[in-house]
Enzyme design. Structure first.
Site, PDB file in Angstrom:
ATOM      1  CG  ASP A  15      -0.231  -0.085   2.544  1.00 55.77           C
ATOM      2  OD1 ASP A  15       0.919  -0.576   2.608  1.00 55.77           O
ATOM      3  OD2 ASP A  15      -0.823   0.368   3.559  1.00 55.77           O
ATOM      4  CG  HIS A 246       6.298  -0.229  10.007  1.00 56.36           C
ATOM      5  ND1 HIS A 246       6.193  -0.833  11.235  1.00 56.36           N
ATOM      6  CD2 HIS A 246       5.654   0.976  10.147  1.00 56.36           C
ATOM      7  CE1 HIS A 246       5.519  -0.056  12.068  1.00 56.36           C
ATOM      8  NE2 HIS A 246       5.190   1.042  11.437  1.00 56.36           N
TER       9      HIS A 246
HETATM   10  O1  RIB Z   1       1.513  -0.791  10.757  1.00 56.84           O
HETATM   11  C1  RIB Z   1       2.506  -0.506   9.839  1.00 56.84           C
HETATM   12  C2  RIB Z   1       2.101  -0.934   8.461  1.00 56.84           C
HETATM   13  O2  RIB Z   1       0.961  -0.197   8.040  1.00 56.84           O
HETATM   14  C3  RIB Z   1       3.141  -0.678   7.410  1.00 56.84           C
HETATM   15  O3  RIB Z   1       3.032  -1.665   6.418  1.00 56.84           O
HETATM   16  C4  RIB Z   1       2.734   0.657   6.861  1.00 56.84           C
HETATM   17  O4  RIB Z   1       3.248   0.883   5.559  1.00 56.84           O
HETATM   18  C5  RIB Z   1       1.241   0.512   6.851  1.00 56.84           C
HETATM   19  O5  RIB Z   1       0.839  -0.241   5.725  1.00 56.84           O
HETATM   20 CA    CA Z   2       2.756  -0.892   4.122  1.00 55.77          CA
END
Ligand code: RIB
Ligand code: CA
Length: 334
Positions: A15, A246
């Site tokens: 995303d 992340h």
């Molecule tokens: O909670 C973090 C995640 O949520 C990551 O993948 C960030 O890019 C959002 O998609």
């Molecule tokens: Ca993400």
């Protein structure tokens, strides 16, 4: 230590906001990954913005050969999507993107692309999903045999022991589409969960940004898009200018370039009820005081510890990537 010589074939579903951009760059640039395709999904931003950002990123990396397929625009249930522009900027690039449309999406959906690429390389493809799991759940619906055909599935999502980042207990990618996530957790494939337990503990600061900026124009671009992101995390999580990484952790765990120091395989499921625990990943960690003995029905490898110094490796890779293949000045719109 085993050195993996054959790159891991990978399909990456994103995303595409700021941290997803780093994940695509890492996968496109690292020799341990053979990135076969990128799928886009709603989440941090709307799916069209995510698709445009993914296309921009593969071109930025000098890899226009990597197809980008547009995926789902909202959750499986048809509920209205909720985006996170406040975290990733209106453009999903920390309000520092070029505004340029580069390349065109593939002529198939992200779910169809996952199935096609997995069928083309049976048993070899790792599907890595770092956004809401809608596309993966759709792929399961279209091809129920998919679990027996993948090498594995690795997600950035969930929280086993760490607190949530949307609610007290729910992480964003799971909270966005719990029904899709529940289907992904139930499916009989080797699943690895790279959640907030580790992704909140591997962080980037302005020192990392300076090293990126001192590299080529690719590093400079990444440094620019991180500015807003560091500011967001300063206010909500860390109390200082620092951001978690992340998504790139999931790519690296899947590629074998980041080896977890603690990752038990346990029973795990996603809570889909409407109460305050909606979107929670419930992981059976009751064996932790006995070194996690084998568990009946265990199906999910839950990553609980990784080396935080991994951030330096990501910065070195991107800073060393040289100059962009696409112009990085901002497109002016009338
Ligand atoms: O909670 C973090 C995640 O949520 C990551 O993948 C960030 O890019 C959002 O998609
Ligand atoms: Ca993400």
């Amino acid at each position: 230590m085993t050195v993996q010589t054959t790159p891991v074939r990978m399909v990456l579903d994103c995303d595409t906001g700021v941290d997803d951009t780093l994940a695509i760059l890492y996968a496109a640039l690292h020799p341990a990954v053979d990135l076969l395709g990128v799928g886009s999904v709603w989440g941090n931003v709307d799916v069209d913005t995510a698709t445009g950002n993914s296309l921009h990123t593969v071109h930025l990396a000098g890899r226009p050969d990597i197809p980008v397929a547009r995926g789902a625009a909202g959750p499986l249930t048809g509920a209205p999507p909720v985006f996170a522009y406040h975290v990733h900027g209106r453009d999903g690039q920390g309000n520092a993107g070029t505004g340029r449309a580069v390349g065109r999406p593939a002529g198939e959906t992200a779910a169809e692309q996952i199935i096609r690429l997995v069928r083309a390389h049976p048993g070899e493809v790792e599907v890595v999903a770092v956004g809401p799991l809608t596309n993966l759940a759709l792929a399961l619906g279209l091809c129920p045999q998919l679990p027996g055909m993948v090498r594995g599935v690795t997600i950035m999502g969930g929280a086993a022991l760490a607190p949530g980042n949307v609610t007290e207990v729910a992480e964003a990618n799971i909270w966005c589409d719990p029904e899709a996530a529940a289907a992904v957790f139930r499916a009989p494939w080797p699943l690895t969960m790279v959640g907030l337990d580790v992704t909140m503990r591997t962080t980037l600061d302005d020192g990392h940004r300076a090293r990126l900026a001192a590299g080529g124009s690719i590093g400079g671009y990444v440094s620019d898009i991180l500015d807003h992101y560091l500011g967001y995390f300063a206010s909500v999580a860390f109390g200082e200018r620092r951001s978690c990484m992340h998504d790139v952790l999931a790519v690296a765990v899947a590629a074998g370039t980041l080896v977890p120091t603690l990752a038990p395989t346990v029973r795990a499921f996603v809570e889909t009820g409407d109460g305050p625990t909606r979107g929670q990943t419930v992981c059976d960690l009751r064996g932790m005081y006995m070194g996690f003995p084998p568990q009946d029905g265990a199906s999910c490898r839950v990553v609980l510890q990784t080396d935080p110094a991994f951030a330096d490796e990501v910065v070195a890779l991107i800073a060393g990537a040289g100059d962009s293949a696409v112009p990085l000045d901002r497109e002016e719109h009338a």
